[in-house]
Design an enzyme around this catalytic site. Structure first.
Site, PDB file in Angstrom:
ATOM      1  N   ASP A   1      -4.712   5.456 -20.207  1.00 12.26           N
ATOM      2  CA  ASP A   1      -5.232   5.406 -18.842  1.00 12.26           C
ATOM      3  C   ASP A   1      -6.726   5.709 -18.749  1.00 12.26           C
ATOM      4  OD1 ASP A   1      -5.210   8.139 -19.247  1.00 12.26           O
ATOM      5  OD2 ASP A   1      -4.058   8.620 -17.437  1.00 12.26           O
TER       6      ASP A   1
ATOM      7  N   SER B   1      -1.455  12.691 -22.853  1.00 10.38           N
ATOM      8  CA  SER B   1      -2.712  11.973 -22.667  1.00 10.38           C
ATOM      9  C   SER B   1      -3.660  12.111 -23.853  1.00 10.38           C
ATOM     10  CB  SER B   1      -3.366  12.442 -21.363  1.00 10.38           C
ATOM     11  OG  SER B   1      -4.484  11.677 -21.027  1.00 10.38           O
TER      12      SER B   1
ATOM     13  N   ASP C   1      -7.471   6.208 -24.479  1.00 12.27           N
ATOM     14  CA  ASP C   1      -6.969   7.494 -24.956  1.00 12.27           C
ATOM     15  C   ASP C   1      -5.491   7.347 -25.302  1.00 12.27           C
ATOM     16  OD1 ASP C   1      -5.917   7.288 -22.408  1.00 12.27           O
ATOM     17  OD2 ASP C   1      -6.224   9.394 -21.903  1.00 12.27           O
TER      18      ASP C   1
ATOM     19  N   ASP D   1      -2.609   7.848 -23.970  1.00 11.24           N
ATOM     20  CA  ASP D   1      -1.616   7.213 -23.096  1.00 11.24           C
ATOM     21  C   ASP D   1      -2.168   5.997 -22.365  1.00 11.24           C
ATOM     22  OD1 ASP D   1      -3.206   8.637 -21.262  1.00 11.24           O
ATOM     23  OD2 ASP D   1      -1.514   8.977 -19.909  1.00 11.24           O
TER      24      ASP D   1
END
Length: 444
Positions: free
Chosen positions: A247, A104, A243, A245
């Protein structure tokens, strides 16, 4: 039963340090594959694997593929794709499970493994415990005739792009808007700019040159200074930051002001209320600013708090059958659009909401100003009864702030610290309350 390997968001850590090592991830894939085979006895299961742009993704992907195929599971690989894209394709392709390789918003030196069940929903605690029970067992490769196959899927990006676009009102578009899109040199670099461009916006892309090492490095939703400067430089209407990833979402207006998840959730909820759409209510967390709660209620929107973490927000949304929720960190859930947090889709919902309200971001968010907060970290000794020590002072402060503020005490899960947060209409009330509580905790 406590979990040994799975945290609140899968398995995560520093690459090369347990558990983010090739040998452990091989065992993890094999154990997950065994569980899938047990649950899907009618046919050979198929799992989808996506990843972000970290250099370690190649290594971990290979280990996962080996583990799954050794357990008799077929694998479909997408290459770099946002986490919510993996969730969507797992559902759309009717696959047995999905896996995202990402840490992430963390630095490139970390990585992690996140699982999705059939339908693209997060794994239950029960299934995670099933997988854990098999990880330390012996690996027995199946006969060749029963091994799984692995293949790369073409068009995964395009499928996800079309899905994102489908969540924007069909009667509208983004023509006339100039947007700066910062994809954090992460998983969204190949898809996010296309989504907004194909809906008609003039797009300036930044943070879109991943090299394996620069994910989240002075860019993206956790570092908005680069986006703020770019919005001003290009005289854009808005900036959109994801960000690593994809999400999380942060947005910036034409003046360079940053809007966090709380502000963006308010915009979406207000527009839905204006349209007469029954969203049930909004789920925030114990850290959501009280001023937002009051502003939502003034719009006729119910509000409740979950523990910090998007999985807890999601659980409350499902339990209450509500549609909107999220955190100030930028995890935003629009359950009528997707079953997981999605930075691209959340941005589209904000832009659609601004069209509905016929106002810009600054004007809508002027409805409320966050209450001032004071946060103090108090170090404690192991076994220290800090709750007992602070009980009387806590009760005093809460009585003084009734209807005007609130107190949140949280013990850190990673270090010997109690986090004291007090927010109130006036900054001196918050500061005074936090200092008194912190002093009581630290007096032992």
């Amino acid at each position: 039963m406590a979990k040994k390997y799975f945290g609140t968001d899968g398995v995560r850590g520093e690459v090369g340090q347990f558990p983010i090592t090739p040998d452990f991830v091989l065992k993890l894939g094999y154990a997950a594959g065994q569980v899938l085979v047990q649950h899907d006895t009618d046919q050979k299961p198929t799992v989808l694997i996506g990843k972000d742009t970290r250099i370690s993704g190649y290594m971990l992907e290979a280990a996962l593929v080996a583990g799954f195929t050794a357990a008799g599971v077929n694998v479909v690989q997408t290459g770099p794709l946002p986490t919510p894209g993996v969730a969507y394709l797992t559902r759309a392709l009717r696959l047995s499970a999905g896996v995202m390789i990402s840490a992430s918003h963390n630095a490139y030196s970390d990585n992690g493994i996140k699982f999705f069940a059939e339908g693209g929903v997060k794994l239950s605690d029960e299934v995670e415990l099933e997988i854990e029970a098999k990880i330390d067992g012996e690996m027995k490769t199946l006969p060749s005739a029963r091994l799984g196959r692995a293949r790369r899927i073409s068009g995964a990006d395009d499928r996800y792009i079309e899905f994102c676009k489908s969540t924007f009102p069909s009667h509208s578009d983004l023509r006339g808007l100039k947007l700066v899109i910062d994809t954090a040199n992460g998983a969204g670099y190949g898809v996010a700019p296309k989504v907004f461009h194909e809906l008609g916006a003039q797009v300036v892309s930044i943070g879109d040159e991943p090299n394996g090492y620069n994910i989240n490095e002075k860019c993206g939703a956790t570092y908005t200074k680069t986006l703020q400067a770019a919005v001003l430089q290009h005289e854009a209407d808005y900036g959109i930051a994801l960000d690593g990833d994809g999400d999380r979402l942060m947005m910036v207006d034409k003046n360079g002001k940053v809007y966090d998840g709380d502000s963006l959730i308010y915009v979406i909820a207000k527009a839905r209320a204006r349209e007469g759409i029954n969203i049930g209510g909004v789920v925030g967390t114990v850290m959501t600013n009280m001023a937002m709660e009051i502003a939502l209620k003034e719009q006729g929107v119910d509000f409740c708090r979950a523990k910090v973490g998007d999985r807890y927000v999601l659980a409350q949304l499902n339990q209450r059958s509500w549609l909107i929720g999220g955190e100030a960190s930028g995890h935003i859930l629009c359950m009528d659009k997707h079953n997981t947090g999605d930075g691209i889709i959340s941005a589209l919902q904000v832009l659609a909401a601004l069209q509905t309200l016929n106002q810009d971001l600054a004007t809508v968010c002027a409805d409320w100003q966050p209450y001032p907060q004071t946060m103090i970290n108090v170090r404690i000794q192991k076994g220290q009864k800090w709750q007992e020590a602070s009980k009387d002072v806590l009760a005093e402060v809460e009585k003084e702030l009734e209807g005007k503020g609130r107190v949140v005490l949280r013990a850190s899960g990673t270090e010997p610290v109690v986090r004291v947060m007090v927010e109130a209409r006036q900054a001196d009330w918050a500061r005074d309350g936090a200092e008194r509580i912190a002093s009581a905790i630290g007096s032992l």
